[in-house]
Design a protein around this motif. Structure first.
Motif, mmCIF file in Angstrom:
data_model
loop_
_atom_site.group_PDB
_atom_site.id
_atom_site.type_symbol
_atom_site.label_atom_id
_atom_site.label_comp_id
_atom_site.label_asym_id
_atom_site.label_seq_id
_atom_site.Cartn_x
_atom_site.Cartn_y
_atom_site.Cartn_z
ATOM 1 N N LEU A 336 0.837 -1.193 0.000
ATOM 2 C CA LEU A 336 0.000 0.000 0.000
ATOM 3 C C LEU A 336 0.874 1.245 0.000
ATOM 4 O O LEU A 336 1.932 1.279 0.637
ATOM 5 C CB LEU A 336 -0.915 -0.001 1.219
ATOM 6 C CG LEU A 336 -1.858 -1.199 1.380
ATOM 7 C CD1 LEU A 336 -2.900 -0.909 2.463
ATOM 8 C CD2 LEU A 336 -2.533 -1.581 0.074
ATOM 9 N N VAL A 337 0.411 2.251 -0.747
ATOM 10 C CA VAL A 337 1.144 3.512 -0.856
ATOM 11 C C VAL A 337 0.178 4.678 -0.692
ATOM 12 O O VAL A 337 -1.043 4.516 -0.828
ATOM 13 C CB VAL A 337 1.867 3.633 -2.214
ATOM 14 C CG1 VAL A 337 2.926 2.545 -2.364
ATOM 15 C CG2 VAL A 337 0.869 3.578 -3.374
ATOM 16 N N ASP A 338 0.709 5.855 -0.400
ATOM 17 C CA ASP A 338 -0.100 7.061 -0.304
ATOM 18 C C ASP A 338 -0.455 7.522 -1.720
ATOM 19 O O ASP A 338 0.396 7.975 -2.487
ATOM 20 C CB ASP A 338 0.669 8.168 0.431
ATOM 21 C CG ASP A 338 0.860 7.856 1.906
ATOM 22 O OD1 ASP A 338 -0.111 7.412 2.550
ATOM 23 O OD2 ASP A 338 1.970 8.069 2.418
ATOM 24 N N SER A 339 -1.733 7.391 -2.074
ATOM 25 C CA SER A 339 -2.182 7.752 -3.418
ATOM 26 C C SER A 339 -3.702 7.656 -3.471
ATOM 27 O O SER A 339 -4.299 6.935 -2.672
ATOM 28 C CB SER A 339 -1.566 6.827 -4.461
ATOM 29 O OG SER A 339 -2.189 6.977 -5.716
ATOM 30 N N ASP A 340 -4.303 8.346 -4.413
ATOM 31 C CA ASP A 340 -5.754 8.293 -4.600
ATOM 32 C C ASP A 340 -6.127 7.522 -5.867
ATOM 33 O O ASP A 340 -7.281 7.578 -6.301
ATOM 34 C CB ASP A 340 -6.337 9.705 -4.679
ATOM 35 C CG ASP A 340 -6.444 10.371 -3.312
ATOM 36 O OD1 ASP A 340 -6.836 9.680 -2.367
ATOM 37 O OD2 ASP A 340 -6.123 11.572 -3.225
ATOM 38 N N MET A 341 -5.201 6.770 -6.445
ATOM 39 C CA MET A 341 -5.456 6.090 -7.699
ATOM 40 C C MET A 341 -6.174 4.754 -7.527
ATOM 41 O O MET A 341 -6.651 4.190 -8.488
ATOM 42 C CB MET A 341 -4.147 5.885 -8.469
ATOM 43 C CG MET A 341 -3.494 7.177 -8.923
ATOM 44 S SD MET A 341 -2.019 6.886 -9.928
ATOM 45 C CE MET A 341 -2.709 6.085 -11.373
ATOM 46 N N GLY A 342 -6.213 4.231 -6.328
ATOM 47 C CA GLY A 342 -6.888 2.963 -6.078
ATOM 48 C C GLY A 342 -5.976 1.780 -6.316
ATOM 49 O O GLY A 342 -5.591 1.078 -5.405
ATOM 50 N N VAL A 343 -5.659 1.519 -7.587
ATOM 51 C CA VAL A 343 -4.756 0.437 -7.958
ATOM 52 C C VAL A 343 -3.730 0.968 -8.957
ATOM 53 O O VAL A 343 -4.080 1.612 -9.941
ATOM 54 C CB VAL A 343 -5.504 -0.750 -8.593
ATOM 55 C CG1 VAL A 343 -4.535 -1.819 -9.064
ATOM 56 C CG2 VAL A 343 -6.487 -1.349 -7.593
ATOM 57 N N ILE A 344 -2.459 0.689 -8.673
ATOM 58 C CA ILE A 344 -1.372 1.087 -9.572
ATOM 59 C C ILE A 344 -0.640 -0.182 -9.991
ATOM 60 O O ILE A 344 0.012 -0.828 -9.160
ATOM 61 C CB ILE A 344 -0.384 2.057 -8.866
ATOM 62 C CG1 ILE A 344 -1.122 3.277 -8.301
ATOM 63 C CG2 ILE A 344 0.718 2.488 -9.820
ATOM 64 C CD1 ILE A 344 -0.293 4.097 -7.337
#
Length: 346
Positions: A336-344
């Motif tokens: 998990l990472v800090d982002s608003d993309m949902g899935v990368i």
């Protein structure tokens, strides 16, 4: 069997009530396999009675799930094999229920058919019963409805409904997830029960095409496509006893891009290396045959990942060990990472 209930007029209209009674008699042997200590009465009544075991549960919360098998049933029609789609039906319901930490308790099915052929209905129910056995829940009832004129005589549709229970204090809380947590993949058995409208289009599905053997699959296309959906109840229950699980996602229709974000808090995304995804051969074959873009594949199919589980990084090894000890295969999928993309997927 009820020997006093029959109607020649209704039979002439396309509904044979006596066929329904025979189907019930034939399926009883399968239903009996699913009986658990909570079952109060057998099938045949107006409602399925089930006594909940509240041992160790302080604040009981009921969790329900309902689903069907979708157009995968078309494959069963073409192969004239009906004893596995019931497993799919159970799986699609109970695998959803366990995503919040609940244990499935009982299941009911609904079969709508053009004509009630008792042996076929019993075969379908045998699969439902097998799914219930795998999930550790009881088949407490169901319904078979004969619908002449609504669908062809040889066809049917199948749906189900399940109820589970979880202690309120043990409901999984996705808001506890943070950057650095590990996402674990639990392997699927194949396409499971999603995306079959696309699958049927890609292969122009018919009896001849389903009989074709593919070396990369090690089986015929039909056998590969009809492989039942994995039921993850026992593995997840074992996992919950072994480590603190923060979230669980059931990878169904919509693939990675739709299902994984459903169990992530705002501002947190799952970062997955494409090379780390252990894609099953059936998905490579679908993509190649249909010339389907990779993003569409990951947005339609499970790609070999039936469920994802998020745990603290320090618990990853113990989590994988618990899943494997319960009979499923698992590996680290991403983090998990800090982002608003949902899935990368990178």
């Amino acid at each position: 069997m009820n020997n006093n209930s029959y109607s020649n007029s209704y039979k002439e209209a396309g509904v044979d009530v006596t066929a329904g009674y025979k189907a019930v008699e034939l399926m009883k042997q399968y239903v009996g396999r699913t009986v658990t200590k909570g079952v109060i009465d057998g099938i045949g009544g107006f409602g399925g009675l089930f006594e909940l075991d509240m041992t160790g549960i302080n604040k009981p919360v009921l969790v329900s799930g309902t689903d069907g098998v979708g157009t995968k049933i078309k494959i069963a029609f073409l192969l004239d094999k009906h004893d596995t789609v019931g497993i799919d039906c159970v799986a699609m319901c109970v695998n959803d229920i366990i995503c919040c930490g609940a244990k499935p308790q009982f299941f009911l099915d609904y079969i709508a058919c053009g004509r009630n052929i008792p042996e076929k209905i019993a075969s379908i129910v045998s699969g439902v019963a097998e799914g219930c056995v795998q999930a550790g829940c009881a088949l407490v009832g169901g319904e078979t409805a004969e619908h002449p004129g609504l669908m062809p005589e040889e066809e049917y549709d199948l749906a189900g409904f399940s109820v589970g229970i979880v202690d309120k204090d043990k409901i999984l809380d996705p808001t506890t997830q943070k950057a650095g947590d590990v996402m674990i993949a639990i392997k699927s058995s194949g396409v499971h029960s999603n995306g079959f409208s696309l699958v049927r289009k890609v292969f122009d599905v018919n009896e001849e095409n389903l009989a074709k053997h593919y070396d990369e699959l090690g089986t015929t296309l039909g056998e590969a496509l009809l492989t039942p959906t994995r039921i993850y109840v026992k593995a997840i229950m074992s996992l919950l006893d072994a480590v603190k699980v923060k979230s669980i996602s059931h990878i169904t229709g919509g693939g990675f891009y739709e299902n994984i974000p459903r169990a992530l808090p705002k501002g947190i995304s799952a970062q997955i290396k494409r090379s780390d995804v252990q894609v099953l051969p059936i998905f490579d074959l679908i993509a190649k045959t249909g010339n389907i873009p990779e993003r569409d594949m990951f947005n339609t199919f499970n790609m070999g990942v039936g469920m994802t589980v998020v745990v603290d990084k320090a618990d990853a090894d113990a989590a994988i060990a618990a899943i494997k000890a319960a009979g499923e295969d698992a590996y680290v999928l991403g983090e998990l990472v800090d982002s608003d993309m949902g899935v990368i997927i990178c």
